[in-house]
Design a protein around this motif. Structure first.
Motif, PDB file in Angstrom:
ATOM      1  N   LEU A  18       0.833  -1.197   0.000  1.00 25.52           N
ATOM      2  CA  LEU A  18       0.000   0.000   0.000  1.00 25.52           C
ATOM      3  C   LEU A  18       0.873   1.254   0.000  1.00 25.52           C
ATOM      4  N   SER A  19       1.976   1.212   0.701  1.00 23.06           N
ATOM      5  CA  SER A  19       2.919   2.338   0.717  1.00 23.06           C
ATOM      6  C   SER A  19       3.544   2.550  -0.659  1.00 23.06           C
ATOM      7  N   ALA A  23       3.464   5.905  -2.900  1.00 22.10           N
ATOM      8  CA  ALA A  23       4.629   6.537  -3.523  1.00 22.10           C
ATOM      9  C   ALA A  23       4.383   6.773  -5.013  1.00 22.10           C
ATOM     10  N   GLN A  24       3.768   5.814  -5.674  1.00 23.34           N
ATOM     11  CA  GLN A  24       3.448   5.948  -7.095  1.00 23.34           C
ATOM     12  C   GLN A  24       2.509   7.131  -7.327  1.00 23.34           C
ATOM     13  N   ILE A  25       1.500   7.249  -6.497  1.00 26.34           N
ATOM     14  CA  ILE A  25       0.539   8.354  -6.616  1.00 26.34           C
ATOM     15  C   ILE A  25       1.240   9.692  -6.393  1.00 26.34           C
ATOM     16  N   VAL A  38      -7.891  15.880  -1.524  1.00 25.55           N
ATOM     17  CA  VAL A  38      -8.630  14.628  -1.734  1.00 25.55           C
ATOM     18  C   VAL A  38      -8.509  13.727  -0.513  1.00 25.55           C
ATOM     19  N   LYS A  39      -7.294  13.577  -0.002  1.00 18.09           N
ATOM     20  CA  LYS A  39      -7.096  12.719   1.179  1.00 18.09           C
ATOM     21  C   LYS A  39      -7.873  13.242   2.385  1.00 18.09           C
ATOM     22  N   THR A  40      -7.852  14.543   2.567  1.00 19.63           N
ATOM     23  CA  THR A  40      -8.559  15.125   3.700  1.00 19.63           C
ATOM     24  C   THR A  40     -10.063  14.964   3.541  1.00 19.63           C
ATOM     25  N   ALA A 129      -6.755   4.503  -2.499  1.00 22.06           N
ATOM     26  CA  ALA A 129      -5.696   4.338  -1.500  1.00 22.06           C
ATOM     27  C   ALA A 129      -6.054   5.022  -0.179  1.00 22.06           C
ATOM     28  N   ILE A 130      -6.554   6.257  -0.243  1.00 22.65           N
ATOM     29  CA  ILE A 130      -6.876   6.924   1.019  1.00 22.65           C
ATOM     30  C   ILE A 130      -8.027   6.221   1.711  1.00 22.65           C
ATOM     31  N   ASN A 131      -8.961   5.679   0.948  1.00 22.32           N
ATOM     32  CA  ASN A 131     -10.031   4.908   1.575  1.00 22.32           C
ATOM     33  C   ASN A 131      -9.477   3.652   2.242  1.00 22.32           C
ATOM     34  N   ALA A 132      -8.478   3.015   1.645  1.00 23.85           N
ATOM     35  CA  ALA A 132      -7.840   1.853   2.282  1.00 23.85           C
ATOM     36  C   ALA A 132      -7.135   2.270   3.571  1.00 23.85           C
ATOM     37  N   TRP A 133      -6.372   3.380   3.516  1.00 21.83           N
ATOM     38  CA  TRP A 133      -5.700   3.867   4.730  1.00 21.83           C
ATOM     39  C   TRP A 133      -6.722   4.211   5.808  1.00 21.83           C
TER      40      TRP A 133
END
Length: 153
Positions: A18-19, A23-25, A38-40, A129-133
């Motif tokens: 996931l990390s 990094a890719q993003i 978006v993450k927030t 990804a942020i939803n997974a985190w």
């Protein structure tokens, strides 16, 4: 609140994967400010205090204004966000609430008006990804750092 487990220690290879996506993003060419908005926003929808705390701090470090962070939950009613950011935030909300929205065509078309194909995929992976985190942090009760206020004399 007490953490349930340290998921980094429990499944390091999974978290490493996931990390790597993260990094890719980060290197995808999407604007750093957009990534943090978006993450927030996804973290606000999911109620992930750990991630809201982290990503508002990261956004501030990159020059994001307090006003835009305070108004993010009401971005539709504020002129502070660009059309590109608005398309990304609407897409973020739709994909974060996918069971309810099913990623409607009008929002997809708006995203495509502001993002090329690769950017659209990268934005969509960012949202995933942020939803997974968020799900990791919420499921295992990750606790954000707490600053104790200084006593007023």
């Amino acid at each position: 609140m007490k953490p349930r487990m340290n998921y980094y220690q429990a499944a390091p290879d999974t978290i490493k994967a996931l990390s790597a996506l993260e990094a890719q993003i980060q290197g995808s060419g999407l604007e750093k400010s957009l990534i943090e908005l978006v993450k927030t926003r996804a973290s606000q929808i999911n109620g992930c205090a750990f991630c809201i705390n982290m990503h508002t701090q990261d956004a501030r470090k990159q020059g994001e204004t307090e006003q835009r962070l305070y108004l993010l939950n009401a971005w539709r009613e504020s002129p502070l966000y660009t059309d590109r950011e608005r398309a990304a935030l609407a897409w973020t909300e739709a994909l974060t609430l996918i069971a309810e929205t099913h990623a409607p065509d009008d929002l997809y078309n708006d995203v495509r008006a502001h993002f090329n194909e690769a950017e659209t995929v990268n934005l969509t992976m960012l949202i995933g990804a942020i939803n997974a985190w968020n799900r990791l942090a919420i499921a295992f009760r990750a606790v954000h750092p707490v600053k104790v206020a200084a006593a007023v004399a």
